[in-house]
Design a protein around this motif. Sequence first.
Motif, PDB file in Angstrom:
ATOM      1  N   ALA A 185     -58.528 -41.445 -16.063  1.00  0.00           N
ATOM      2  CA  ALA A 185     -59.208 -40.248 -15.569  1.00  0.00           C
ATOM      3  C   ALA A 185     -58.457 -38.986 -15.981  1.00  0.00           C
ATOM      4  O   ALA A 185     -59.069 -37.970 -16.334  1.00  0.00           O
ATOM      5  N   ALA A 186     -57.118 -39.024 -15.955  1.00  0.00           N
ATOM      6  CA  ALA A 186     -56.326 -37.869 -16.376  1.00  0.00           C
ATOM      7  C   ALA A 186     -56.496 -37.602 -17.865  1.00  0.00           C
ATOM      8  O   ALA A 186     -56.642 -36.442 -18.290  1.00  0.00           O
ATOM      9  N   ARG A 187     -56.496 -38.663 -18.684  1.00  0.00           N
ATOM     10  CA  ARG A 187     -56.694 -38.481 -20.122  1.00  0.00           C
ATOM     11  C   ARG A 187     -58.088 -37.951 -20.419  1.00  0.00           C
ATOM     12  O   ARG A 187     -58.264 -37.086 -21.289  1.00  0.00           O
ATOM     13  N   THR A 188     -59.093 -38.460 -19.720  1.00  0.00           N
ATOM     14  CA  THR A 188     -60.465 -37.994 -19.937  1.00  0.00           C
ATOM     15  C   THR A 188     -60.601 -36.520 -19.611  1.00  0.00           C
ATOM     16  O   THR A 188     -61.250 -35.763 -20.338  1.00  0.00           O
ATOM     17  N   TYR A 189     -59.974 -36.104 -18.520  1.00  0.00           N
ATOM     18  CA  TYR A 189     -60.030 -34.696 -18.138  1.00  0.00           C
ATOM     19  C   TYR A 189     -59.339 -33.827 -19.192  1.00  0.00           C
ATOM     20  O   TYR A 189     -59.863 -32.776 -19.594  1.00  0.00           O
ATOM     21  N   ALA A 190     -58.162 -34.258 -19.661  1.00  0.00           N
ATOM     22  CA  ALA A 190     -57.435 -33.487 -20.674  1.00  0.00           C
ATOM     23  C   ALA A 190     -58.233 -33.396 -21.967  1.00  0.00           C
ATOM     24  O   ALA A 190     -58.306 -32.322 -22.593  1.00  0.00           O
TER      25      ALA A 190
END
Length: 249
Positions: free
Chosen positions: A102-107
Amino acid sequence: MAVLETLFVVLGVALLGALAVVVKTRLFPLPESEEPREDVAEYIAMMVSVLYAIVLGLCLVSVWDTRTSASDHAQAEASALHQTYLLADAFPGDRREPLRAAARTYADHVVDVEWPMMAARQPLDPSGWRLLEQLRRAGEVDDTATVSQQIAAQEVLAQLGNVDDARRSREAAAQERLSPVLWAGLIIGGVLTLAFMFIFGIRHTRTHVVMVMGLAGFIAFTALLVHQLDEPFGEMLGTPPEAFVRYFG
C-alpha cells in the motif's frame, strides 16, 4: 531545452530593444541645440530603478518561499511514508506485505500521476486520498496482535497523520500563485524603466543601444525567472519528486 528557450527569449527581447533604439534615433533624432538632459534622466532612472528593485525583490522572495515550502512538504510526506513502510517489520507476518504494498502504491501514484498534474497546475483528483485511506486500513491490526505490534500500529497511525498533513500542504502549494498586484508591478516597472530610456535622449547611439539591450535582456530574464519559480512543481525550477523516488525507487 527550457534553458535554451529562455536564452532565446532574453536575446530576442534585447535585440528588439536595440532595434527600437536605432529606429527611434533615425526617425526622431535629438536636435543639436537641445540639452541632453542627462541629469534629469539619471535622476528619474534612479528612482524607477529603486522602486523596480523593491518590487522585483518582493516577487522573488514570494515565489522562492512558495517553492521552498512545496519542497519541504514533499520531503515531509515522503519521509513519513517511508517510516510507515519500515514499521511494517514490526507487524504480524500476514500484515507486513499488504502495508508495504500500500505504501509503494501510494508513492507510485504521487510520482507518476500527481506530479505531472501539479506541474500542469491541474487540481488533483480524489484517487490519492482513497489510496491513503487504503494505507490506513492496511496499517490496522486486530486484537490478537501483541503489545509491541499494537504499539507499532499506533506509530503507523501517527506517521500517516503526518502524511495526511503534508499532503494537504503539498496540494495547497501546487495551487499557489504570485499575487496579480506583484505581477502588475513587475511588468509596469519593467516597461517604465525601458520607456525612460527612450524619453530622455542620449547622443551616443552605440551607448544607447548597449544600455537598452542589457536592460531589456535583464528585465526579460527576471520576468522569466519569476514565472518559472511561480510553478513550485514545474519541470525547470520546480520541486522534483526526488524524495519519493529516493525512498521507493
